[in-house]
Design a protein around this motif. Structure first.
Motif, PDB file in Angstrom:
ATOM      1  N   MET A  58      -4.689  -7.470  12.264  1.00  0.00           N
ATOM      2  CA  MET A  58      -5.361  -6.232  12.435  1.00  0.00           C
ATOM      3  C   MET A  58      -5.318  -5.097  11.419  1.00  0.00           C
ATOM      4  O   MET A  58      -6.250  -4.432  11.149  1.00  0.00           O
ATOM      5  N   SER A  59      -4.095  -4.926  11.011  1.00  0.00           N
ATOM      6  CA  SER A  59      -3.753  -3.925  10.260  1.00  0.00           C
ATOM      7  C   SER A  59      -4.381  -4.131   8.827  1.00  0.00           C
ATOM      8  O   SER A  59      -4.923  -3.067   8.285  1.00  0.00           O
ATOM      9  N   SER A  60      -4.159  -5.388   8.204  1.00  0.00           N
ATOM     10  CA  SER A  60      -4.824  -5.672   7.196  1.00  0.00           C
ATOM     11  C   SER A  60      -6.176  -5.509   7.106  1.00  0.00           C
ATOM     12  O   SER A  60      -6.906  -4.976   6.116  1.00  0.00           O
ATOM     13  N   PRO A  87       0.818  -1.187  -0.066  1.00  0.00           N
ATOM     14  CA  PRO A  87       0.043   0.029  -0.099  1.00  0.00           C
ATOM     15  C   PRO A  87       0.952   1.183  -0.097  1.00  0.00           C
ATOM     16  O   PRO A  87       0.461   2.355  -0.866  1.00  0.00           O
ATOM     17  N   LEU A  88       2.166   1.357   0.754  1.00  0.00           N
ATOM     18  CA  LEU A  88       2.732   2.543   0.753  1.00  0.00           C
ATOM     19  C   LEU A  88       3.395   2.705  -0.635  1.00  0.00           C
ATOM     20  O   LEU A  88       3.650   3.899  -1.045  1.00  0.00           O
ATOM     21  N   MET A  89       3.815   1.733  -0.936  1.00  0.00           N
ATOM     22  CA  MET A  89       4.404   1.765  -2.550  1.00  0.00           C
ATOM     23  C   MET A  89       3.577   2.274  -3.340  1.00  0.00           C
ATOM     24  O   MET A  89       4.011   3.015  -4.344  1.00  0.00           O
ATOM     25  N   GLY A 125     -10.508   1.462   3.524  1.00  0.00           N
ATOM     26  CA  GLY A 125     -10.306   1.620   2.272  1.00  0.00           C
ATOM     27  C   GLY A 125     -11.563   1.172   1.354  1.00  0.00           C
ATOM     28  O   GLY A 125     -11.624   1.339   0.262  1.00  0.00           O
ATOM     29  N   GLY A 126     -12.400   0.361   2.118  1.00  0.00           N
ATOM     30  CA  GLY A 126     -13.704  -0.016   1.380  1.00  0.00           C
ATOM     31  C   GLY A 126     -13.264  -1.499   0.435  1.00  0.00           C
ATOM     32  O   GLY A 126     -13.870  -1.534  -0.487  1.00  0.00           O
ATOM     33  N   GLY A 127     -12.108  -2.228   0.679  1.00  0.00           N
ATOM     34  CA  GLY A 127     -11.827  -3.214  -0.053  1.00  0.00           C
ATOM     35  C   GLY A 127     -10.625  -3.725  -0.001  1.00  0.00           C
ATOM     36  O   GLY A 127      -9.765  -3.326   1.074  1.00  0.00           O
ATOM     37  N   THR A 128     -10.257  -5.120  -0.622  1.00  0.00           N
ATOM     38  CA  THR A 128      -8.904  -5.548  -0.386  1.00  0.00           C
ATOM     39  C   THR A 128      -7.843  -5.268  -1.499  1.00  0.00           C
ATOM     40  O   THR A 128      -6.752  -5.906  -1.553  1.00  0.00           O
ATOM     41  N   GLU A 129      -8.126  -4.578  -2.610  1.00  0.00           N
ATOM     42  CA  GLU A 129      -7.443  -4.348  -3.577  1.00  0.00           C
ATOM     43  C   GLU A 129      -6.258  -3.309  -3.163  1.00  0.00           C
ATOM     44  O   GLU A 129      -6.372  -2.614  -2.121  1.00  0.00           O
ATOM     45  N   THR A 130      -5.180  -3.208  -3.904  1.00  0.00           N
ATOM     46  CA  THR A 130      -4.040  -2.304  -3.409  1.00  0.00           C
ATOM     47  C   THR A 130      -4.363  -0.921  -3.169  1.00  0.00           C
ATOM     48  O   THR A 130      -4.139  -0.139  -2.197  1.00  0.00           O
ATOM     49  N   LEU A 140      -6.549  -0.554  -0.155  1.00  0.00           N
ATOM     50  CA  LEU A 140      -5.498  -0.731   1.105  1.00  0.00           C
ATOM     51  C   LEU A 140      -4.811   0.493   1.220  1.00  0.00           C
ATOM     52  O   LEU A 140      -4.675   1.249   2.359  1.00  0.00           O
ATOM     53  N   ALA A 141      -4.317   1.165  -0.079  1.00  0.00           N
ATOM     54  CA  ALA A 141      -3.601   2.395   0.301  1.00  0.00           C
ATOM     55  C   ALA A 141      -4.318   3.564   0.839  1.00  0.00           C
ATOM     56  O   ALA A 141      -3.913   4.219   1.545  1.00  0.00           O
ATOM     57  N   ALA A 142      -5.593   3.717   0.547  1.00  0.00           N
ATOM     58  CA  ALA A 142      -6.745   4.809   0.782  1.00  0.00           C
ATOM     59  C   ALA A 142      -6.961   4.483   2.450  1.00  0.00           C
ATOM     60  O   ALA A 142      -7.139   5.621   3.075  1.00  0.00           O
ATOM     61  N   GLY A 143      -6.873   3.239   2.794  1.00  0.00           N
ATOM     62  CA  GLY A 143      -7.062   3.061   4.139  1.00  0.00           C
ATOM     63  C   GLY A 143      -6.117   3.240   5.229  1.00  0.00           C
ATOM     64  O   GLY A 143      -6.057   3.224   6.302  1.00  0.00           O
ATOM     65  N   LEU A 144      -4.625   3.774   4.615  1.00  0.00           N
ATOM     66  CA  LEU A 144      -3.598   3.703   5.231  1.00  0.00           C
ATOM     67  C   LEU A 144      -3.578   4.703   6.452  1.00  0.00           C
ATOM     68  O   LEU A 144      -3.446   4.516   7.705  1.00  0.00           O
ATOM     69  N   VAL A 145      -4.064   6.099   6.020  1.00  0.00           N
ATOM     70  CA  VAL A 145      -4.128   7.150   7.236  1.00  0.00           C
ATOM     71  C   VAL A 145      -4.811   6.690   8.257  1.00  0.00           C
ATOM     72  O   VAL A 145      -4.698   6.755   9.639  1.00  0.00           O
ATOM     73  N   PRO A 146      -6.243   6.292   8.080  1.00  0.00           N
ATOM     74  CA  PRO A 146      -6.991   6.149   9.282  1.00  0.00           C
ATOM     75  C   PRO A 146      -6.527   4.741  10.103  1.00  0.00           C
ATOM     76  O   PRO A 146      -6.689   4.859  11.329  1.00  0.00           O
ATOM     77  N   THR A 147      -6.034   3.907   9.397  1.00  0.00           N
ATOM     78  CA  THR A 147      -5.358   2.955  10.013  1.00  0.00           C
ATOM     79  C   THR A 147      -4.235   3.241  10.797  1.00  0.00           C
ATOM     80  O   THR A 147      -4.114   2.915  12.185  1.00  0.00           O
TER      81      THR A 147
END
Lengths: 51, 437
Positions: free
Chosen positions: B155-157, B34-36, B164-169, B172-179
């Protein structure tokens, strides 16, 4: 009387109810967290023998 | 400070709490892809975040150890927790604004300081609460560092997928900040509770039925004390440095390459099964931290390291000669090697206490952790370079790893020799110290 001795004399012989409550809640969080991690990892590990 | 009558079993939960939180660092790989995607950079750029954090762990443990001893466990846990949580918040701002340097600085630099201070902060306190079972005490706390990744990884996944609303990359990238923010808030509460619960024992307290004079009867347990600066001048410190370095290098060599290694040895093993193998090794790493360290209270620290290093040599030879012949044999050998790797981490503070006393054992432990940092570089470097050169030479399957197995055998043999040479510290290095004042 030295300052460290004076400090020791102020230490009470009982822990407070608040302390006891927080300590028990913390212990429960730790146990539940470890349980969650162990079960999740064990499920993944099972793939080695089922795949 | 605790009252004269106090249930010491409140304390391990406090030590475990901070180690479970900072152990998240070993689950950092779940953020890699996700960070990449978020920063549009390669694996190496993102990998540096973890490397900076681990380097800061080693440095802050080495340089902050003396302060941790002076400040006590509560203050040092608060400082460690603040740095760790602040690191997450700064990294979250960096991710939100597209500033990768802020992630290096936040998670890597500031968070890394929290890692180092947090790792050593509860250890010496726990040993003071369990003078009759120091191995059990350090095993309990340091087990948490292995366990932290087991919790944080799933837990992070789940959090990234949820936010982020799904498991696509891209989800996951969109969910990084709230995570990152959710993890930071959770860790802040748990570490704060741990800092509130942790206490030093009252001078008049001792475990029920424990006779301190029994320490005299143990030949490799000193009742004398050595300062952190003086410890560096003793051969025992450097023997222990070599022991930790070799034991960790041998374990990391397998841990870092577990998934590709089992697939190279057994081509029929699928990617999911290889991930399961990594899971088994994580469990072995965590269990070893508790089981072997506790065992060391009964058979002695020197003897348990004879097992870690001596049996480790035999297990690496088994892998080198017969590993490709049987999947069960391969798994069993790897499980024991990883359990010894974990045990080596958790038993070392108790070994330090036996050698140098309680006076500055946290500070000495911090300085010894530089061996971990060095092993973190050496272990993967050895295995990866050997695999690369063997592949270039046309080798395949188990043959890719045979040379690195023999290098590990040699390293463990050096560690074994250092352990055999361990003797009590000469009295000229010791100072007067009363544990309770």
């Amino acid at each position: 009387m030295s300052s460290s001795q004076h400090f020791l004399d102020t230490v009470t012989d009982e822990v407070t109810q608040t302390y006891r409550t927080i300590a028990v809640i913390l212990a429960l969080i730790v146990i539940m967290g470890l349980g969650y991690g162990l079960v999740d990892t064990a499920i993944k590990a099972a793939a080695l023998f089922t795949e | 400070m605790a009252p004269r009558t106090f249930n010491r079993w409140f304390i391990p939960a406090a030590g475990l709490a901070i180690h479970l939180c900072i152990g998240q660092v070993y689950a950092f790989s779940v953020f890699k892809i996700p960070l990449m995607s978020r920063f549009d950079v390669g694996e190496v750029s993102v990998g540096w975040i973890f490397s900076v954090a681990i380097a800061m762990l080693g440095l802050s443990a080495a340089f902050g150890g003396t302060w941790v001893e002076k400040a006590g466990p509560r203050k040092s846990m608060i400082v460690a927790g603040t740095a760790w949580v602040l690191g997450f918040f700064i990294a979250a701002v960096g991710i939100a604004t597209g500033q990768l340097w802020m992630v290096y600085f936040g998670y890597g630099f500031i968070g890394g300081i929290g890692l180092g201070i947090g790792y050593i902060s509860p250890v010496s306190t726990l040993m003071k609460w369990f003078p009759d079972r120091p191995g059990l005490a350090t095993g309990l706390a340091i087990m948490g560092f292995g366990g932290g990744a087991l919790i944080a990884s799933p837990m992070s996944s789940s959090l990234m997928a949820l936010f982020g609303g799904g498991t696509e990359t891209e989800n996951l990238a969109a969910g990084l900040v709230p995570t990152f923010i959710t993890l930071a808030i959770s860790y802040a509460f748990i570490i704060a509770a741990g800092a509130y619960v942790i206490r030093l024992p009252h001078p008049d307290w001792k475990p029920e039925g424990w006779d301190p004079s029994t320490v005299d009867a143990a030949p490799m347990q000193t009742k004398l004390n050595v300062s952190a600066n003086q410890a560096l001048k003793t051969p025992q410190f450097w023997f222990l440095w070599i022991i930790l370095f070799t034991n960790v290098t041998a374990g990391i060599g397998i841990l870092e390459n577990a998934a590709p290694m089992i697939q190279d040895y057994f081509p029929g093993v699928t990617a999911a099964a290889a991930a399961g193998f990594v899971g088994i090794l994580s469990l072995a790493n965590m269990a070893g931290r508790f089981v072997w360290s506790t065992t060391s209270d009964y058979i002695g620290r020197k003897n348990i390291y004879l097992v870690y290093l001596g049996v480790g040599v035999l297990l690496y030879l088994v892998l080198a000669f017969f590993g490709g012949g049987s999947l069960i044999l391969f798994i069993l050998a790897a499980v024991f090697i990883l359990s010894f790797y974990g045990g080596g981490f958790s038993t070392i503070p108790a070994y330090l206490k036996d050698m140098f006393g309680y006076y500055q054992v946290g500070a000495i432990h911090g300085r010894l952790l530089t061996a971990w940092a060095a092993a973190g570089i050496a272990g993967p470097l050895i295995v990866n370079s050997v695999v690369e050169s063997q592949a270039k030479a046309g080798a395949a399957g188990p043959d890719l790893y045979t040379v690195s197995m023999f290098i590990m055998v040699g390293l463990l043999a050096v560690g074994l020799l250092a352990n055999i040479l361990m003797r009590p510290v000469a009295e000229k290095h010791t100072i007067e110290y009363d544990l309770h004042h």
